[in-house]
Design an enzyme around this catalytic site. Structure first.
Site, PDB file in Angstrom:
ATOM      1  N   HIS A   1      44.386  32.482  36.418  1.00  0.00           N
ATOM      2  CA  HIS A   1      43.886  31.907  35.172  1.00  0.00           C
ATOM      3  C   HIS A   1      42.688  32.654  34.607  1.00  0.00           C
ATOM      4  O   HIS A   1      42.329  32.463  33.450  1.00  0.00           O
ATOM      5  CB  HIS A   1      43.562  30.427  35.371  1.00  0.00           C
ATOM      6  CG  HIS A   1      44.793  29.587  35.548  1.00  0.00           C
ATOM      7  ND1 HIS A   1      44.761  28.220  35.611  1.00  0.00           N
ATOM      8  CD2 HIS A   1      46.107  29.923  35.671  1.00  0.00           C
ATOM      9  CE1 HIS A   1      45.996  27.751  35.770  1.00  0.00           C
ATOM     10  NE2 HIS A   1      46.827  28.772  35.823  1.00  0.00           N
ATOM     11  N   ASP A   2      42.059  33.480  35.413  1.00  0.00           N
ATOM     12  CA  ASP A   2      41.057  34.404  34.881  1.00  0.00           C
ATOM     13  C   ASP A   2      41.773  35.511  34.097  1.00  0.00           C
ATOM     14  O   ASP A   2      41.370  35.876  32.992  1.00  0.00           O
ATOM     15  CB  ASP A   2      40.250  34.991  36.059  1.00  0.00           C
ATOM     16  CG  ASP A   2      39.182  36.000  35.626  1.00  0.00           C
ATOM     17  OD1 ASP A   2      39.262  36.548  34.509  1.00  0.00           O
ATOM     18  OD2 ASP A   2      38.258  36.255  36.429  1.00  0.00           O
TER      19      ASP A   2
ATOM     20  N   PHE B   1      40.510  41.243  31.926  1.00  0.00           N
ATOM     21  CA  PHE B   1      39.545  41.634  32.963  1.00  0.00           C
ATOM     22  C   PHE B   1      39.284  40.527  33.981  1.00  0.00           C
ATOM     23  O   PHE B   1      39.454  39.344  33.687  1.00  0.00           O
ATOM     24  CB  PHE B   1      38.198  41.990  32.318  1.00  0.00           C
ATOM     25  CG  PHE B   1      38.256  43.187  31.423  1.00  0.00           C
ATOM     26  CD1 PHE B   1      38.419  44.457  31.950  1.00  0.00           C
ATOM     27  CD2 PHE B   1      38.156  43.032  30.038  1.00  0.00           C
ATOM     28  CE1 PHE B   1      38.474  45.568  31.113  1.00  0.00           C
ATOM     29  CE2 PHE B   1      38.218  44.139  29.203  1.00  0.00           C
ATOM     30  CZ  PHE B   1      38.375  45.415  29.741  1.00  0.00           C
TER      31      PHE B   1
ATOM     32  N   ASP C   1      36.707  38.645  34.971  1.00  0.00           N
ATOM     33  CA  ASP C   1      35.382  38.384  34.392  1.00  0.00           C
ATOM     34  C   ASP C   1      35.065  36.889  34.311  1.00  0.00           C
ATOM     35  O   ASP C   1      34.208  36.471  33.532  1.00  0.00           O
ATOM     36  CB  ASP C   1      35.294  39.012  32.988  1.00  0.00           C
ATOM     37  CG  ASP C   1      36.358  38.449  32.050  1.00  0.00           C
ATOM     38  OD1 ASP C   1      37.194  37.641  32.501  1.00  0.00           O
ATOM     39  OD2 ASP C   1      36.354  38.816  30.861  1.00  0.00           O
TER      40      ASP C   1
ATOM     41  N   SER D   1      36.604  34.559  32.985  1.00  0.00           N
ATOM     42  CA  SER D   1      36.815  33.974  31.661  1.00  0.00           C
ATOM     43  C   SER D   1      37.280  32.518  31.769  1.00  0.00           C
ATOM     44  O   SER D   1      37.081  31.747  30.838  1.00  0.00           O
ATOM     45  CB  SER D   1      37.799  34.804  30.834  1.00  0.00           C
ATOM     46  OG  SER D   1      38.958  35.119  31.569  1.00  0.00           O
TER      47      SER D   1
ATOM     48  N   HIS E   1      53.535  30.690  43.530  1.00  0.00           N
ATOM     49  CA  HIS E   1      54.244  29.417  43.359  1.00  0.00           C
ATOM     50  C   HIS E   1      54.997  29.029  44.622  1.00  0.00           C
ATOM     51  O   HIS E   1      55.316  27.869  44.829  1.00  0.00           O
ATOM     52  CB  HIS E   1      55.209  29.500  42.165  1.00  0.00           C
ATOM     53  CG  HIS E   1      54.482  29.555  40.856  1.00  0.00           C
ATOM     54  ND1 HIS E   1      55.079  29.910  39.682  1.00  0.00           N
ATOM     55  CD2 HIS E   1      53.184  29.304  40.546  1.00  0.00           C
ATOM     56  CE1 HIS E   1      54.190  29.867  38.701  1.00  0.00           C
ATOM     57  NE2 HIS E   1      53.036  29.510  39.201  1.00  0.00           N
TER      58      HIS E   1
HETATM   59  C1  HEM Z   1      50.096  23.901  42.366  1.00  0.00           C
HETATM   60  C2  HEM Z   1      50.005  25.108  41.989  1.00  0.00           C
HETATM   61  C3  HEM Z   1      50.503  25.692  40.697  1.00  0.00           C
HETATM   62  C4  HEM Z   1      51.053  25.095  39.596  1.00  0.00           C
HETATM   63  C5  HEM Z   1      51.331  23.625  39.374  1.00  0.00           C
HETATM   64  C6  HEM Z   1      51.348  26.158  38.651  1.00  0.00           C
HETATM   65  C7  HEM Z   1      51.917  25.954  37.416  1.00  0.00           C
HETATM   66  C8  HEM Z   1      52.202  26.948  36.507  1.00  0.00           C
HETATM   67  C9  HEM Z   1      52.792  26.757  35.221  1.00  0.00           C
HETATM   68  C10 HEM Z   1      53.226  25.416  34.652  1.00  0.00           C
HETATM   69  C11 HEM Z   1      52.901  27.963  34.633  1.00  0.00           C
HETATM   70  C12 HEM Z   1      53.461  28.292  33.259  1.00  0.00           C
HETATM   71  C13 HEM Z   1      54.833  28.888  33.421  1.00  0.00           C
HETATM   72  C14 HEM Z   1      55.426  29.403  32.148  1.00  0.00           C
HETATM   73  O1  HEM Z   1      55.465  28.659  31.167  1.00  0.00           O
HETATM   74  O2  HEM Z   1      55.881  30.560  32.119  1.00  0.00           O
HETATM   75  C15 HEM Z   1      52.351  28.930  35.544  1.00  0.00           C
HETATM   76  C16 HEM Z   1      52.233  30.269  35.295  1.00  0.00           C
HETATM   77  C17 HEM Z   1      51.692  31.191  36.160  1.00  0.00           C
HETATM   78  N1  HEM Z   1      51.279  30.969  37.443  1.00  0.00           N
HETATM   79 FE1  HEM Z   1      51.181  29.178  38.329  1.00  0.00          FE
HETATM   80  N2  HEM Z   1      50.979  27.359  39.189  1.00  0.00           N
HETATM   81  C18 HEM Z   1      50.457  27.118  40.432  1.00  0.00           C
HETATM   82  C19 HEM Z   1      49.985  28.057  41.320  1.00  0.00           C
HETATM   83  C20 HEM Z   1      49.934  29.415  41.091  1.00  0.00           C
HETATM   84  C21 HEM Z   1      49.490  30.387  42.048  1.00  0.00           C
HETATM   85  C22 HEM Z   1      49.036  30.068  43.454  1.00  0.00           C
HETATM   86  C23 HEM Z   1      49.576  31.609  41.447  1.00  0.00           C
HETATM   87  C24 HEM Z   1      49.238  32.987  41.969  1.00  0.00           C
HETATM   88  C25 HEM Z   1      48.827  33.290  43.152  1.00  0.00           C
HETATM   89  C26 HEM Z   1      50.080  31.378  40.110  1.00  0.00           C
HETATM   90  C27 HEM Z   1      50.308  32.371  39.193  1.00  0.00           C
HETATM   91  C28 HEM Z   1      50.806  32.157  37.936  1.00  0.00           C
HETATM   92  C29 HEM Z   1      50.908  33.180  36.943  1.00  0.00           C
HETATM   93  C30 HEM Z   1      50.505  34.644  37.087  1.00  0.00           C
HETATM   94  C31 HEM Z   1      51.454  32.573  35.820  1.00  0.00           C
HETATM   95  C32 HEM Z   1      51.678  33.180  34.470  1.00  0.00           C
HETATM   96  C33 HEM Z   1      50.567  32.655  33.598  1.00  0.00           C
HETATM   97  C34 HEM Z   1      50.744  32.864  32.161  1.00  0.00           C
HETATM   98  O3  HEM Z   1      51.781  33.382  31.776  1.00  0.00           O
HETATM   99  O4  HEM Z   1      49.840  32.495  31.397  1.00  0.00           O
HETATM  100  N3  HEM Z   1      50.286  30.043  39.935  1.00  0.00           N
HETATM  101  N4  HEM Z   1      51.950  28.287  36.686  1.00  0.00           N
HETATM  102 CA   LIG Z   2      39.561  37.365  32.356  1.00  0.00          CA
END
Ligand code: HEM
Ligand SMILES: [Ca+2]
Length: 665
Positions: free
Chosen positions: A192-193, A266, A268, A270, A430
């Site tokens: 999320h950063d 970055f 950072d 954010s 995930h």
């Molecule tokens: C309980 C834990 C988590 C939940 C409920 C969650 C939920 C979500 C959701 C709802 C999305 C949006 C998917 C989409 O619309 O394409 C997302 C995107 C993402 N998640 Fe997770 N997530 C979790 C944990 C993690 C973890 C542990 C990582 C990495 C180590 C991660 C990495 C990402 C990344 C890189 C994206 C893409 C973000 C974006 O496109 O803005 N997530 N996640």
């Molecule tokens: Ca950032």
């Protein structure tokens, strides 16, 4: 002539996209939740991008792909877009600086990322596009249309079918023997950063969320709908389609659809400070350099956001305002935000105590600079070493120095994330998320647990003082196992993300969303990336046997017609782990390449010369995440020395070094 052809295309495109407005159906957050909400600046980009998208199609039909660079040149040299359609501007945020050479931008990391690179000042900024790892996309028309057929012309399997057959956890949903659940949570906080890829919004005034629930929504609601068909024998969903909105198009010229990052690319923080100046205003107290806090019972929480329409918990259990809108997505994310807010305020207090007479702005910037440095240090020295083996970290220059300055900054290196990183590889986390989150108090006693799928966008868990509040969730993560990174994904993640309490079937399958998102943003099928990851070309299913177990190949064979159709996300979770890495070679290389860019291409990377003195760097380098957690919780007196390890010895919090603020003046 060409000029009028281009102008004509823009005019026609403008009316085409505006004609779609009446069919748009929007939906309220309390009916269908969504985390990837576009902010105003992204909506502005979408407004123009859709015109470019449409106009590109018109031009390409007439002249072929070769017209694209020519048309962009014309666009650059004329004021055509401005004359043809109204270019929208976000009035609330200040306009970018006229130059990067003023004292502030030379010495200070800006909130939006502007001027980090002084030659390409927009590199890595919020509201900019992502790179494509191989420079190529896989859209069926080469421009923007989602791939629906495999290499042999057969329809690709539905993302939900893939999820059911590849990601569905049974008793094979194994917990990690090595890592605690905090490794998962820090991964998401880091994600999320780096990345916030917004979803498309309605074009009509207000830009609400599109209702992409029905299977025919791409035709009846918006071409930005991409619902996922549910197989008729689905074990959970009894609906035709799982809703999905395409990622927002932010292309700024003629050409291929381009997804954007609404946060700074970055590293950072954010997610703490915001990614735009107008957002940064909402998290600061403007007193003594502090960030805003909210006090509840005897806890500190982030400031409340009483108008968050996505928030499902009701007053007084409001969700929160942080630098990232998704802070309240699920309860275990909030403690991390809280710890970092408290850490900033601790640093601000220490600075104020050791130097009187500093302004709010001076204290704020110094505390922010130190905290971002500590965070970058955690990322490269504590988080990544648990994800990527030493060998691959060496290959991509990700190993920190013990002393001295890093000399590898390259002004020519674009720090932007890749679509492959955000859309697939860094979503490996995930697979680490548990279905149930434990609460453990500071005496080590269980305070029960909660089910992830019951708590999406509910903040109430963090207020439950009787159960130990947010600290019990944090300690619960330190003391419980993460799930193994494998192709199995927990029930909540696969069925209940965005589900409204007591309403079965109102949520989505995150694993299926990941697969569909990959197609939406034009990722190539898995086999295209093997060369990049140092793997051999594949000529048969057997060609996968080095990187995949027989069992996993069989599972993939059951859904995919050809090995050349495998979606990147499905492959990434199915590959054998590479050496000491927590992921396979393809994910490891994609992730490492992005973190290389975020180091080599960040002028303010904390080990670079001119950012800190040697003495200051030494203070940053001895910082430990465990100490930060100790110092910003009330309950913890002892903690893991190795913060993410289940077998770590426990140390007294007092034994861990604190930062000596006096060297920073
Ligand atoms: C309980 C834990 C988590 C939940 C409920 C969650 C939920 C979500 C959701 C709802 C999305 C949006 C998917 C989409 O619309 O394409 C997302 C995107 C993402 N998640 Fe997770 N997530 C979790 C944990 C993690 C973890 C542990 C990582 C990495 C180590 C991660 C990495 C990402 C990344 C890189 C994206 C893409 C973000 C974006 O496109 O803005 N997530 N996640
Ligand atoms: Ca950032």
């Amino acid at each position: 002539d060409l000029l009028s052809d281009i102008q004509d295309a823009l005019f026609r495109a403008n009316s085409t996209v505006n004609e779609r407005i009446p069919m748009e159906i929007t939906v309220d957050d309390n009916i269908l939740q969504n985390s990837q909400k576009a902010n105003e600046a992204s909506k502005m980009l979408q407004a123009n991008a859709e015109i470019f998208e449409e106009a590109t199609q018109i031009l390409v039909q007439k002249f072929g792909m070769g017209i694209i660079p020519i048309a962009n040149k014309v666009l650059e040299t004329t004021q055509m877009l401005n004359n043809t359609i109204r270019v929208k501007r976000d009035a609330k945020c200040p306009s970018p600086p006229s130059s990067c050479s003023d004292n502030f931008h030379r010495t200070t990391r800006s909130i939006s990322g502007i001027c980090n690179n002084v030659k390409n000042r927009k590199w890595g900024n919020s509201e900019t596009g992502m790179r494509r790892l191989l420079g190529a996309v896989s859209y069926s028309d080469g421009l923007n249309t989602i791939r629906t057929r495999g290499v042999n012309g057969k329809l690709l399997p539905s993302a939900r079918e893939i999820s059911n057959k590849i990601f569905q956890a049974s008793n094979e949903n194994a917990t990690s023997k090595q890592y605690n659940h905090l490794l998962m949570q820090m991964g998401q906080f880091l994600a999320h950063d780096l990345i916030f890829m917004p979803s498309s919004t309605a074009r009509s005034y207000g830009g609400g969320s599109l209702n992409c629930s029905s299977c025919d929504s791409p035709k009846t609601v918006s071409p930005n709908c991409a619902p996922i068909p549910v197989p008729s024998d689905d074990p959970y969903f009894k609906i035709g389609c799982i809703r999905l909105t395409r990622a927002l198009n932010g292309q700024t010229g003629f050409g291929i659809r381009q997804q954007i990052d609404q946060n700074t690319h970055f590293i950072d923080l954010s997610a703490v400070y915001g990614s735009e100046d107008c957002e940064a205003v909402t998290v600061r107290e403007y007193k003594d350099g502090r960030l805003l806090e909210f006090r509840y019972a005897n806890y500190v929480l982030p400031p409340q956001n009483v108008r968050d329409e996505n928030c499902q918990s009701r007053s007084p259990f409001h969700c929160f305002t942080c630098g990232d809108f998704r802070n309240s997505l699920h309860p275990a994310l909030i403690p991390i935000h809280t710890v970092f807010i408290k850490q900033h305020n601790r640093l601000a207090q220490m600075i104020k105590n050791s130097r009187s007479g500093l302004t709010d702005e001076q204290i704020f910037q110094l505390a922010r600079r130190i905290m971002i440095a500590q965070w970058q240090h955690f990322v490269y020295s504590e988080y990544l070493p648990n994800i990527l083996s030493l060998a691959i970290r060496k290959k991509y220059d990700l190993v920190e120095l013990d002393n001295g300055f890093y000399k590898g900054y390259k002004q020519t290196r674009d720090p932007s994330l890749t679509n492959e990183f955000t859309g697939a590889a860094f979503r490996f986390g995930h697979s680490q998320a548990r279905d149930r989150f434990q609460r453990i108090n500071n005496k080590g006693q269980s305070q029960g647990d909660y089910k992830l799928g019951n708590d999406i966008f509910y903040a109430d868990q963090n207020y439950l003082a009787g159960n130990g509040g947010w600290e019990a969730i944090l300690i619960g993560m330190i003391k419980s196992e993460a799930m193994e990174v494998d192709r199995y994904i927990s029930h909540s993640m696969r069925n209940e993300i965005f589900r409204i309490r007591q309403k079965e079937g109102t949520g989505v399958d995150l694993a299926a969303v990941n697969v569909m998102r990959g197609r939406d943003i034009g990722l190539l099928p898995y086999t295209s990336y093997r060369k990049f990851a140092g793997l051999s070309a594949v000529k048969s299913w057997d060609g996968l046997s080095q990187e995949f177990t027989k069992e996993n190949i069989d599972a993939l064979k059951k859904v995919y017609d050809s090995y050349d159709d495998i979606d990147l996300y499905a492959a990434i979770l199915s590959e054998k782990h590479m050496g000491e890495s927590i992921v396979g070679p393809t994910a490891a290389n994609i992730i490492a390449e992005t973190f290389e860019g975020l180091k080599v291409g960040d002028r303010f990377y904390y080990e670079n010369e001119g950012i800190f003195t040697n003495a200051q760097l030494a203070e940053i380098r001895k910082s430990k995440l465990s100490k930060i957690i100790c110092q910003n919780t009330d309950g913890l007196k002892t903690i893991n020395r190795d913060i993410f390890s289940l077998s770590s010895q426990s140390v007294n919090c007092d034994q861990l070094a604190d930062i000596n603020i006096n060297v920073f003046f």
